[in-house]
Design a protein around this motif. Structure first.
Motif, PDB file in Angstrom:
ATOM      1  N   ASN A   1       0.808  -1.217   0.000  1.00  0.00           N
ATOM      2  CA  ASN A   1       0.000   0.000   0.000  1.00  0.00           C
ATOM      3  C   ASN A   1       0.842   1.269   0.000  1.00  0.00           C
ATOM      4  OD1 ASN A   1      -1.508  -2.248   1.559  1.00  0.00           O
ATOM      5  ND2 ASN A   1      -3.143  -0.859   0.922  1.00  0.00           N
TER       6      ASN A   1
ATOM      7  N   ALA B   1      -2.722   0.562   6.356  1.00  0.00           N
ATOM      8  CA  ALA B   1      -2.793  -0.462   5.311  1.00  0.00           C
ATOM      9  C   ALA B   1      -4.092  -1.242   5.426  1.00  0.00           C
ATOM     10  CB  ALA B   1      -1.591  -1.403   5.415  1.00  0.00           C
TER      11      ALA B   1
ATOM     12  N   GLN C   1      -7.284  -1.334   2.654  1.00  0.00           N
ATOM     13  CA  GLN C   1      -7.780  -2.597   2.108  1.00  0.00           C
ATOM     14  C   GLN C   1      -9.274  -2.764   2.384  1.00  0.00           C
ATOM     15  OE1 GLN C   1      -5.058  -3.110   0.096  1.00  0.00           O
ATOM     16  NE2 GLN C   1      -5.441  -5.296   0.436  1.00  0.00           N
TER      17      GLN C   1
ATOM     18  N   ARG D   1      -2.361  -5.821   6.113  1.00  0.00           N
ATOM     19  CA  ARG D   1      -3.061  -6.385   4.953  1.00  0.00           C
ATOM     20  C   ARG D   1      -3.670  -7.745   5.298  1.00  0.00           C
ATOM     21  NH1 ARG D   1      -1.778  -4.300  -0.226  1.00  0.00           N
ATOM     22  NH2 ARG D   1      -1.863  -6.374  -1.183  1.00  0.00           N
TER      23      ARG D   1
END
Length: 468
Positions: free
Chosen positions: A88, A154, A158, A438
């Motif tokens: 990211n 991050a 997502q 993530r």
């Protein structure tokens, strides 16, 4: 296919750092932008190995040979797409990660010079703006994320792109966590964080600053992610510790960053002082660079471990593992003295710190034993403790290491509460924080019944490459 002779035609080369006399007069980044020609030459050195061990060195699983070859052939836009497929925030890792991928590069076998992976990565990231990618459909589920460091951001990105309503809670007055108020600007200018903040907001992430979450019952969400980092500084009980003038490193770094950002006058400053930094790692080097820019009279950095070798010792750290070697940062070429295999036995002074008593030490099983007959006293005006971190905030039950335990789905003992980053694994690398953020986002998405799946590069039990 890659250039089969690129690594023979070009030697490893980094852009020249800004001259020391110039850069210690300001807080700008040490490295200037590399020219396109230099970056393409360095990308040409990548062999696209049959088994690219750089993938194993990187917990994100970055497609390093792919974007290297795209840069080599001038396809910068596709290189950015390949980079963002697994990471990211490549502009952060390209500046701050110590690059275990480079230690695992095939070209580094037997003391060879690895591809300049970090430099290529950051050059790709800095070349473009970051286009928002808002979700076209909303899931109707909400996620609260406590902490706005790289793991939390991050995960937020997502989950927002998967259609969930995400709110990030940050107790400081600006988003970024350790990136914002822990990393000096000469390593990461804060405009890079601001660009990502704008992208996240455009993607629908709600960012709330000045919110100190002390009880999770304050939050009403379908799922909660703890990404609070591990910022409780490790302290010492050395005699004389209570003397004024002895501070945890993060206190010094935070004040310095607030001075750069807002002009706030720091109460902890190295200006005109003889500074002693205890700790030989990244945080100690950050304090060293700050002390130089504040105008310290002298700086000494202590490390209780012996002087590391200059090259990998294959019998102890075989390729492609992360080697124990002497690591010198740009701050070290700016001045100061490094002393190894020593420890402070006593802080000395009356109204404030005036000196320390040192001895040489031998470390075994993390216990430092003084060497008889090596005691000496050196004068100091300011002591900074950069000896690591002791854990995270106790929002849920903590382990003996001060971290938060979780199952293989990143869920803690509290249903619907997940954890990622340093709060889970202890103080670690930024690349691990993003990877865990993530992966935790993927589990939260599944927990919320989201359609499809999100990428999960690591598991809670994943560890760096080690020799068997």
């Amino acid at each position: 296919m890659p250039d089969p002779s690129g690594f023979l035609r070009y030697e490893r080369q980094m852009p020249a750092r800004r001259p020391v006399p110039v850069r210690i007069q300001d807080w700008k980044e040490v490295y200037p932008s590399a020219s396109d020609s230099l970056v393409r030459e360095q990308a040409t050195r990548c062999m696209d190995c049959g088994v690219p061990f750089c993938h194993d060195g990187c917990p994100l699983g970055n497609r390093i040979p792919d974007w290297n070859d795209l840069v080599r052939t001038g396809n910068w836009d596709f290189a950015l797409e390949s980079l963002h497929a697994t990471n990211n925030f490549p502009e952060f890792t390209g500046r701050l990660c110590p690059a275990p991928c480079e230690a695992a590069c095939v070209l580094s076998i037997a003391g060879g010079e690895s591809v300049t992976i970090k430099q290529i990565e950051v050059s790709i990231a800095d070349r473009f703006g970051y286009q928002p990618q808002p979700s076209p459909a909303k899931s109707g589920r909400t996620v609260g994320i406590v902490g706005s460091g790289p793991a939390g951001l991050a995960a937020a990105q997502q989950l927002a792109r998967a259609g969930h309503a995400v709110t990030v809670y940050e107790r400081d007055d600006a988003i970024g966590g350790l990136l914002r108020y822990g990393i000096p600007d000469f390593k990461l200018e804060k405009e890079h964080i601001d660009r990502r903040v704008a992208q996240l907001e455009a993607e629908g992430v709600t960012l709330r600053t000045g919110v100190n979450v002390t009880d999770l019952s304050q939050l009403q969400h379908d799922a909660i992610l703890l990404a609070t980092g591990a910022l409780r500084g490790r302290d010492v009980t050395t005699p004389g510790r209570s003397l004024p003038g002895i501070h945890l490193a993060m206190e010094h770094l935070t004040q310095s960053n607030r001075f750069v950002a807002f002009g706030e006058t720091p109460t902890i400053t190295a200006a005109g002082k003889h500074v002693l930094i205890i700790g030989g790692g990244d945080t100690g080097a950050d304090c060293l660079g700050v002390a130089h820019r504040q105008g310290a009279a002298s700086v000494t950095q202590l490390d209780r471990y012996p002087l590391p070798p200059s090259a990998r010792a294959e019998e102890h750290d075989p390729w492609p593992t992360w080697p124990w070697i002497l690591r010198s940062y740009p701050a070290h070429e700016e001045g100061g003295e490094r002393v190894f295999a020593v420890a402070v036995q006593e802080f000395l002074g009356t109204q404030k710190i005036e000196a320390v008593r040192l001895t040489d030490v031998v470390v075994s099983n993390r216990v430092a034993t003084p060497v008889a007959g090596t005691s000496r006293v050196i004068p100091v005006d300011l002591v900074l403790l950069a000896i690591g971190f002791a854990g995270t905030d106790p929002l849920v039950e903590l382990t003996a290491q001060g971290t938060v335990a979780c199952g293989e789905d990143w869920q803690t003992a509290s249903p619907g509460v997940f954890v990622a980053g340093d709060a889970h694994r202890g103080a670690s690398l930024i690349v691990w924080a993003i990877a865990e953020g993530r992966a935790a986002a993927a589990s939260i998405h599944a927990y919320l019944g989201g359609a499809g799946s999100l990428p999960a590069p690591v598991t809670p039990s994943s560890r760096p490459l080690v020799a068997a």
